[in-house]
Design an enzyme around this catalytic site. Structure first.
Site, PDB file in Angstrom:
ATOM      1  N   ALA A  67       0.816  -1.217   0.000  1.00  0.00           N
ATOM      2  CA  ALA A  67       0.000   0.000   0.000  1.00  0.00           C
ATOM      3  C   ALA A  67       0.850   1.268   0.000  1.00  0.00           C
ATOM      4  O   ALA A  67       0.354   2.348   0.301  1.00  0.00           O
ATOM      5  CB  ALA A  67      -0.947  -0.005   1.209  1.00  0.00           C
ATOM      6  N   CYS A  68       2.106   1.152  -0.371  1.00  0.00           N
ATOM      7  CA  CYS A  68       3.027   2.290  -0.389  1.00  0.00           C
ATOM      8  C   CYS A  68       2.958   2.997  -1.736  1.00  0.00           C
ATOM      9  O   CYS A  68       2.698   2.371  -2.772  1.00  0.00           O
ATOM     10  CB  CYS A  68       4.453   1.777  -0.131  1.00  0.00           C
ATOM     11  SG  CYS A  68       5.727   3.065  -0.186  1.00  0.00           S
TER      12      CYS A  68
END
Length: 192
Positions: A67-68
């Site tokens: 989720a970066c």
């Protein structure tokens, strides 16, 4: 007068290094010199991924998070794996919760997301801490080998040569296609 003599300084240093290795859960190393092959990561499906299984091959170890904002680098890492894998490069993703908890998934769901969303076919380990007191021993070793290079965010890259020595550290901002990283990898590969 006692006949006990303390070990010489070189022996004390070697014993301290061996003691540190035991405390970190490392396997024995060559003559007191720790190499990357002394470490293993947990696999998300169970078991371990020992780095000594890649002896004689350069390894790019990257702490990741699905989720970066840098998650697009998964595709670039896959490109490196595709380009250099046949020549010996191994790429290993090490998902980490250390930076903004940007790895919300657990277990095999992380590897499945990397495969589904980015086409990743290289090894993905279980979620692992990469900084601070809970950091995996590989990351503590790498930070000691190259002071000032501990990961500051997701997608930090460590390059290990064919002999298991740490030869490069690349911050998150260095894309997998960056000429500095590509050149370092090419130089670490066996000559054709």
């Amino acid at each position: 007068m006692s006949s006990f003599r303390s070990p010489n300084p070189a022996r004390r240093g070697a014993l301290a290094l061996i003691g540190a290795g035991i405390a970190w859960g490392l396997r024995p190393a060559h003559a007191g010199e720790i190499r990357a092959g002394a470490f293993a990561f947990e696999k998300p499906e169970g078991g371990t991924l020992p780095l000594d299984a890649y002896a004689g091959r350069p390894i790019l170890v990257v702490n990741t998070a699905t989720a970066c904002g840098y998650a697009g680098q998964f595709s670039g890492l896959q490109g490196l794996w595709t380009r250099f894998g046949d020549r010996g490069l191994t790429v290993i993703a090490v998902p980490s919760p250390d930076f903004g908890n940007q790895e919300p998934l657990d277990g095999v769901a992380i590897a499945e997301a990397a495969r589904r969303n980015h086409g990743v076919t290289f090894p993905v380990t279980a979620k692992t801490h990469v900084r601070g007191p809970a950091a995996h021993p590989f990351y503590r070793w790498a930070a000691a080998e190259k002071p000032g290079t501990a990961p500051n965010w997701n997608f930090h890259k460590y390059l290990v040569d064919r002999d298991g020595a740490l030869i490069g550290a690349f911050p998150s901002s260095v894309e997998p296609s960056d000429p500095r990283l590509v050149t370092a990898i090419a130089n670490a590969l066996p000559t054709a």
